[in-house]
Design an enzyme around this catalytic site. Structure first.
Site, PDB file in Angstrom:
ATOM      1  N   SER A  27       0.821  -1.212   0.000  1.00  0.00           N
ATOM      2  CA  SER A  27       0.000   0.000   0.000  1.00  0.00           C
ATOM      3  C   SER A  27       0.856   1.264   0.000  1.00  0.00           C
ATOM      4  O   SER A  27       0.345   2.349  -0.284  1.00  0.00           O
ATOM      5  CB  SER A  27      -0.901   0.005   1.236  1.00  0.00           C
ATOM      6  N   TYR A  58      -4.322  -0.296   3.691  1.00  0.00           N
ATOM      7  CA  TYR A  58      -5.047  -1.530   3.419  1.00  0.00           C
ATOM      8  C   TYR A  58      -5.553  -2.144   4.738  1.00  0.00           C
ATOM      9  O   TYR A  58      -6.557  -2.837   4.766  1.00  0.00           O
ATOM     10  CB  TYR A  58      -4.139  -2.562   2.741  1.00  0.00           C
ATOM     11  N   GLY A  59      -4.807  -1.890   5.798  1.00  0.00           N
ATOM     12  CA  GLY A  59      -5.035  -2.622   7.051  1.00  0.00           C
ATOM     13  C   GLY A  59      -6.367  -2.373   7.729  1.00  0.00           C
ATOM     14  O   GLY A  59      -6.808  -3.174   8.552  1.00  0.00           O
ATOM     15  N   CYS A  89       3.077  -7.073   1.401  1.00  0.00           N
ATOM     16  CA  CYS A  89       2.088  -6.499   2.310  1.00  0.00           C
ATOM     17  C   CYS A  89       1.472  -7.664   3.078  1.00  0.00           C
ATOM     18  O   CYS A  89       0.949  -8.604   2.464  1.00  0.00           O
ATOM     19  CB  CYS A  89       1.023  -5.765   1.495  1.00  0.00           C
ATOM     20  N   ASN A  90       1.582  -7.618   4.385  1.00  0.00           N
ATOM     21  CA  ASN A  90       1.030  -8.721   5.186  1.00  0.00           C
ATOM     22  C   ASN A  90      -0.493  -8.783   5.069  1.00  0.00           C
ATOM     23  O   ASN A  90      -1.073  -9.859   5.042  1.00  0.00           O
ATOM     24  CB  ASN A  90       1.420  -8.553   6.655  1.00  0.00           C
ATOM     25  N   THR A  91      -1.125  -7.614   5.038  1.00  0.00           N
ATOM     26  CA  THR A  91      -2.591  -7.580   4.986  1.00  0.00           C
ATOM     27  C   THR A  91      -3.085  -8.266   3.716  1.00  0.00           C
ATOM     28  O   THR A  91      -4.001  -9.104   3.768  1.00  0.00           O
ATOM     29  CB  THR A  91      -3.083  -6.121   5.023  1.00  0.00           C
ATOM     30  N   GLU A 169       4.660   6.097   6.999  1.00  0.00           N
ATOM     31  CA  GLU A 169       4.352   6.853   5.781  1.00  0.00           C
ATOM     32  C   GLU A 169       4.745   8.316   5.914  1.00  0.00           C
ATOM     33  O   GLU A 169       5.033   9.000   4.936  1.00  0.00           O
ATOM     34  CB  GLU A 169       2.853   6.757   5.454  1.00  0.00           C
ATOM     35  N   CYS A 203       3.736  -6.392   9.735  1.00  0.00           N
ATOM     36  CA  CYS A 203       3.317  -5.424   8.711  1.00  0.00           C
ATOM     37  C   CYS A 203       4.618  -4.883   8.162  1.00  0.00           C
ATOM     38  O   CYS A 203       5.539  -4.577   8.928  1.00  0.00           O
ATOM     39  CB  CYS A 203       2.487  -4.297   9.328  1.00  0.00           C
ATOM     40  N   THR A 204       4.725  -4.773   6.851  1.00  0.00           N
ATOM     41  CA  THR A 204       6.023  -4.419   6.272  1.00  0.00           C
ATOM     42  C   THR A 204       6.435  -2.973   6.569  1.00  0.00           C
ATOM     43  O   THR A 204       7.588  -2.606   6.362  1.00  0.00           O
ATOM     44  CB  THR A 204       6.027  -4.678   4.747  1.00  0.00           C
ATOM     45  N   HIS A 205       5.505  -2.166   7.059  1.00  0.00           N
ATOM     46  CA  HIS A 205       5.881  -0.817   7.497  1.00  0.00           C
ATOM     47  C   HIS A 205       6.643  -0.845   8.837  1.00  0.00           C
ATOM     48  O   HIS A 205       7.410   0.072   9.130  1.00  0.00           O
ATOM     49  CB  HIS A 205       4.637   0.056   7.691  1.00  0.00           C
TER      50      HIS A 205
HETATM   51  N1  DGL Z   1       2.390  -2.718   4.755  1.00  0.00           N
HETATM   52  C1  DGL Z   1       1.146  -3.381   4.808  1.00  0.00           C
HETATM   53  C2  DGL Z   1       1.171  -4.653   5.608  1.00  0.00           C
HETATM   54  O1  DGL Z   1       2.207  -5.291   5.619  1.00  0.00           O
HETATM   55  C3  DGL Z   1      -0.127  -2.589   4.902  1.00  0.00           C
HETATM   56  C4  DGL Z   1      -0.203  -1.375   5.733  1.00  0.00           C
HETATM   57  C5  DGL Z   1      -1.525  -0.665   5.495  1.00  0.00           C
HETATM   58  O2  DGL Z   1      -1.711  -0.155   4.392  1.00  0.00           O
HETATM   59  O3  DGL Z   1      -2.375  -0.694   6.398  1.00  0.00           O
HETATM   60  O4  DGL Z   1       0.201  -5.082   6.161  1.00  0.00           O
END
Ligand code: DGL
Length: 284
Positions: A27, A58-59, A89-91, A169, A203-205
């Site tokens: 995302s 996305y989450g 993206c994990n979600t 972000e 979550c990759t963030h």
């Molecule tokens: N980086 C994403 C993940 O790994 C999504 C973060 C988001 O957009 O909520 O879940």
């Protein structure tokens, strides 16, 4: 275009197309943590990274919506010509891998949840594992299933930490704000000494905030992210389709909104990546 109604209009590259790029999407900036690991491990490969900024986060979205977004992102990247797809993206990995694979049966698709779960099981001695993730990933139960499949006696607690996404972000990756948000979500789990010895950054963030998170969880807790293991799984899947070494490689960035802002934040977070010079605005 809905996945159910759209005809198959994309030709997948054949197995010999070893010079095609690897498609990656998230995302936003988070998936760059995975792209950076792939760049490090496979420098000859060309990466095509799509950040779906226009529709983030996305989450907080429903599984149905995330599946739609993820299939559209995959369609876009396949349309550009890729030899494999990494769902960074994990979600999206938690809910949309089957839908993507069904849409593109011949495509190599790698998600990040299995990689994070494998890393957690390897890192935890006690088997008491906490997963910090988005609301969507927590709701899906994907990490619990993936960890318990590998270690049936594990005790898994999932904690939704949605504010971490916005901090990353914003390029706010350390300092008092990060630490106090980390304390808000996580301190009761670790200060109370429940025997948890591993925190999955699900979550990759979140790996972008490791400093502040680590100060809250303390030295006895291993922080695990999915980037390195995802890159290893990708290398295995592409064993006979790797780009010729010495062939250059590189990273191209595509965004669905706000290229100037993305360029600024990505350059700050990933100063070593050569890509951030030209970010292309696209419509998926
Ligand atoms: N980086 C994403 C993940 O790994 C999504 C973060 C988001 O957009 O909520 O879940």
């Amino acid at each position: 275009m809905s996945p159910a109604s759209s005809p198959t209009v994309f030709a997948l590259p054949d197995a010999a197309s070893d010079t095609y790029p690897i498609g990656i999407f998230d995302s936003g900036v988070g998936g760059l943590t995975v792209a950076a690991a792939i760049r490090r491990d496979m420098p000859a490969e060309t990466l095509l990274y799509l950040a779906d900024i226009a529709r983030q986060p996305y989450g907080t979205k429903s599984a149905r919506t995330v599946i739609r977004y993820a299939v559209q992102a995959a369609e876009f990247l396949v349309g550009r010509g890729i030899k494999a797809l990494v769902v960074a993206c994990n979600t999206a990995s938690a809910v949309a891998l089957d839908a993507i694979q069904a849409r593109f049966p011949g495509l190599t698709v790698i998600g990040v949840v299995e990689a994070g779960a494998a890393g957690a099981v390897a890192a935890s001695a006690s088997g008491r594992i906490v997963v910090a993730a988005t609301e969507g990933t927590c709701r899906s139960g994907a990490y619990e299933r993936a960890i318990l499949r590998r270690r049936p006696d594990a005790h898994v607690t999932a904690i939704a930490c949605p504010l971490f996404v916005g901090l990353a972000e914003e390029g706010l990756t350390d300092g008092d704000i990060v630490e106090s948000v980390a304390r808000h979500y996580l301190s009761s789990r670790f200060v109370a000494d429940e025997g948890n010895d591993c925190l999955v950054l699900g979550c990759t963030h979140f790996p972008l905030l490791t400093g502040g998170i680590g100060r809250v969880t303390g030295p006895g807790v291993r922080l695990v992210d999915c980037a390195g293991m995802t890159s290893a799984l990708l290398a295995e899947a592409l064993a006979d389709r790797r780009a010729p070494s010495g062939g250059g490689g590189g990273l191209s960035l595509l965004v669905t909104a706000d290229p100037e802002r993305f360029t600024r934040i990505a350059a700050r977070l990933f100063p070593d990546q050569e890509s951030t010079a030209g970010v292309e605005l696209v419509d998926v």
